[in-house]
Motif scaffolding. Structure first.
Motif, short mmCIF file in Angstrom:
data_model
loop_
_atom_site.label_atom_id
_atom_site.label_comp_id
_atom_site.label_asym_id
_atom_site.label_seq_id
_atom_site.Cartn_x
_atom_site.Cartn_y
_atom_site.Cartn_z
N SER A 468 0.84 -1.18 0.00
CA SER A 468 0.00 0.00 0.00
C SER A 468 0.88 1.24 0.00
O SER A 468 2.11 1.15 0.07
CB SER A 468 -0.93 0.00 1.22
N PHE A 469 0.28 2.40 -0.09
CA PHE A 469 0.99 3.67 -0.07
C PHE A 469 0.12 4.70 0.63
O PHE A 469 -1.07 4.46 0.88
CB PHE A 469 1.36 4.13 -1.48
N GLY A 470 0.72 5.86 0.96
CA GLY A 470 -0.03 6.89 1.65
C GLY A 470 -0.04 8.20 0.89
O GLY A 470 0.83 8.47 0.06
N GLY A 481 -5.77 12.69 4.59
CA GLY A 481 -4.58 11.85 4.50
C GLY A 481 -4.84 10.40 4.81
O GLY A 481 -5.85 10.04 5.43
N THR A 482 -3.94 9.56 4.36
CA THR A 482 -3.94 8.14 4.70
C THR A 482 -2.51 7.63 4.66
O THR A 482 -1.71 8.07 3.82
CB THR A 482 -4.83 7.32 3.74
N ASP A 483 -2.17 6.75 5.58
CA ASP A 483 -0.89 6.05 5.53
C ASP A 483 -1.00 4.76 4.74
O ASP A 483 -0.01 4.29 4.18
CB ASP A 483 -0.41 5.71 6.95
N TYR A 484 -2.23 4.22 4.72
CA TYR A 484 -2.46 2.94 4.04
C TYR A 484 -3.69 3.09 3.16
O TYR A 484 -4.82 3.01 3.64
CB TYR A 484 -2.65 1.80 5.04
N MET A 485 -3.44 3.34 1.89
CA MET A 485 -4.54 3.48 0.95
C MET A 485 -5.30 2.16 0.83
O MET A 485 -4.70 1.09 0.75
CB MET A 485 -4.00 3.90 -0.42
N PHE A 486 -6.62 2.25 0.84
CA PHE A 486 -7.44 1.06 0.68
C PHE A 486 -7.35 0.58 -0.77
O PHE A 486 -7.73 1.29 -1.70
CB PHE A 486 -8.90 1.37 1.03
N SER A 491 -6.65 -5.79 1.92
CA SER A 491 -5.61 -4.91 2.44
C SER A 491 -5.41 -5.19 3.93
O SER A 491 -6.38 -5.21 4.70
CB SER A 491 -6.01 -3.44 2.25
N ASN A 492 -4.14 -5.41 4.35
CA ASN A 492 -3.86 -5.72 5.75
C ASN A 492 -4.05 -4.52 6.67
O ASN A 492 -4.39 -4.67 7.83
CB ASN A 492 -2.44 -6.25 5.91
N SER A 493 -3.75 -3.33 6.17
CA SER A 493 -3.88 -2.12 6.97
C SER A 493 -4.58 -1.05 6.15
O SER A 493 -4.27 -0.85 4.97
CB SER A 493 -2.50 -1.60 7.40
N VAL A 494 -5.54 -0.37 6.80
CA VAL A 494 -6.30 0.69 6.15
C VAL A 494 -6.51 1.80 7.17
O VAL A 494 -6.79 1.51 8.34
CB VAL A 494 -7.66 0.18 5.64
#
Length: 513
Positions: A468-470, A481-486, A491-494
């Motif tokens: 993923s990316f932010g 903002g997001t650290d973990y784009m859905f 996705s493991n982290s969102v």
């Protein structure tokens, strides 16, 4: 086998989510992507020394909302299915293949009810009232294997060996009232601190330390065969021989169940119910009308930023050093150490009398079948948190209890280009959540030409398994903002961060930049 009560712990999560007016399933109370965005004040959540370019006033409640769900192995949809108690999700081969031996789940939510920051001389002051929740869980693959195989094979409980120990749930919810101060010591060094008074809403620790079971028992078909008159036809010598043969078989049968668990809860309004005739917990009941302050605590954030050279800056902080002391009156303690089930074949073998073969075998089979059914009732309900299995007995809290905050270590470094309008940076964070600390390494590129316009692109390599990316965007008063784009249901982290603020005071020139 239906799993209508698959995991009571996650129902508890649902209760507290509603209680806290949390509309989102929520691993961090901050946004890593914002760390090097000089135009936004939200980066102070990661380091109180990182002053913004202007003062601010966050709109109440929606001024800074952050929610994240993360797991070491489970996908976003897997977690939602578990919390929603979805039917048969654990039967999926893809789901089972994604599991590790231990699967960590961290959920949290934070929002600023009221917050503001302003410059006063050389100092930058900030004030906030915020809501924080942390939820952590450890789920073992053996638990899902147990549920899967018990459901797939009707009589699997008769010949099985499972150890589903090690399940754990931690919940911590509190209100934070903070006062922060940042000061630029010289052209290179800035330091900052934030002190926080904490009002505890609730805390829970649930540990299933030991749940182990094994069995080797006869099937109903075998019991029916050995109980029938036709089985006992023949000569007296043949009947005696059959009785001796069954006696030897009985001696090898067994069923064992060992349980150990503990629950510590400090929530006003949470009651541990006991049914009439039972001296252990049979239900959780929450009365939102009794919700109140269950404890008080203190916390502190410390941070510093140092410019090594014109374009290179390093920074560090330690967040949430502190604790909450939970009152004795709000605390419930329960432990589960019931007498283990220990069905020994020798008990039934000793009942067999070759001189009275059929009747003695029938009596032994009746007792064995009755004991086996009691064992079956406990292990085949499709519940890991089976009240009858655990038999959690409530005890009096002898004193108040303490829980520490989920502290975070932050280390950062950035290098600026083009008069610091463009920068690249690396950020290391370790958050000491329960049941296990979570570490992340984030790299970002930041474009910050104006105070009202900042944009950042980040890549966090650990929690999302590099998948993923932010993104971060400040456009006038709005920050997203997001650290973990859905990027799909697995996705493991969102996570997502939304902020709306009003600028205060004139523009402050940062002498370090």
């Amino acid at each position: 086998m239906a799993t209508n009560k698959l995991l009571c712990s996650f129902r508890i999560i649902g209760v507290f989510s509603i209680m806290l007016v949390c509309a989102l399933s929520a691993n961090a109370q901050f946004l890593r992507t914002s760390y090097f965005m000089e135009g936004t004040h939200y980066r102070q959540q990661l380091n109180p020394a990182l002053t913004p370019t202007k003062g601010y006033f966050n709109l109440p409640v929606i001024g800074a909302v952050n929610a994240t769900v993360g797991s070491t192995s489970l996908g976003y949809q897997d977690i939602i299915d578990i919390i929603d108690d979805g039917d048969d999700f654990y039967k999926s081969t893809d789901f089972m293949n994604r599991l590790k031996d231990n699967n960590k789940l961290n959920v949290n939510f934070s929002t600023e009810i009221l917050s503001a920051g302003w410059y006063k001389g050389k100092n930058f002051w900030s004030f906030n009232i915020g809501l924080r929740t942390d939820i952590g869980a450890n789920l073992t693959k053996s638990m899902f294997t147990f549920l899967n195989e018990m459901d797939a094979i009707e009589d699997n409980w008769r010949n099985s060996n499972y150890d589903i120990s090690g399940q754990q749930l931690n919940i911590n919810a509190y209100t934070e009232i903070g006062l922060g101060l940042s000061r630029q010591i010289n052209s290179r060094l800035t330091v900052g601190a934030r002190v926080k008074a904490l009002l505890g809403i609730g805390n829970m620790e649930l540990k299933l330390n030991k749940i182990a079971m094994s069995a080797n028992l006869p099937t109903d078909q075998q019991i029916n065969e050995w109980s029938s008159d036709s089985y006992w036809s023949g000569s007296s010598e043949a009947i005696v021989a059959k009785a001796q043969e069954l006696k030897a078989k009985f001696d090898n049968y067994h069923a064992n169940l060992t349980v150990g668990a503990e629950l510590k809860s400090s929530f006003k309004g949470l009651e541990l119910k006991e049914e009439e005739g039972k001296d252990y917990v049979t239900d959780f009941d929450f009365d939102s009308g009794k919700l109140g302050i269950a404890g008080y605590g203190f916390g502190i954030d410390l941070g510093a930023s140092y410019k090594i050279m014109d374009n290179l800056t390093v920074s560090a902080s330690i967040l949430d050093l502190g604790f909450i002391s939970w009152s004795k009156s709000s605390t419930k303690i329960a432990s589960a150490n019931p007498e283990p089930i220990d069905i020994k074949g020798s008990t039934y073998a000793s009942m067999v009398d070759p001189a009275n073969a059929q009747s003695s075998v029938t009596n032994a089979l009746n007792k064995l079948q009755n004991d086996a059914e009691n064992y079956m009732d406990l292990v085949t309900q499709g519940d890991v948190l089976n009240y009858d299995m655990l038999q959690l007995e409530v005890g009096d809290a002898k004193e108040s209890r303490k829980s520490r905050l989920a502290s975070t270590l932050v280390l950062g470094a950035e290098y600026g280009f083009f008069n610091n309008k463009l920068a690249v940076g690396g950020l290391y964070t370790t958050r000491f959540v329960q049941p296990k600390a979570m570490t992340e390494l984030t790299f970002s590129a930041n474009y910050r030409p104006k105070n009202w316009f900042n944009v950042a692109l980040s890549y966090s390599v650990i929690q999302s398994a590099g998948k993923s990316f932010g993104l971060g965007l400040k456009l006038g008063p709005v920050f997203l903002g997001t650290d973990y784009m859905f990027l799909g249901k697995n996705s493991n982290s969102v996570n997502g961060f939304v902020g709306v603020s009003i600028p205060l005071g004139g523009r402050k020139v940062n002498k370090q930049g």
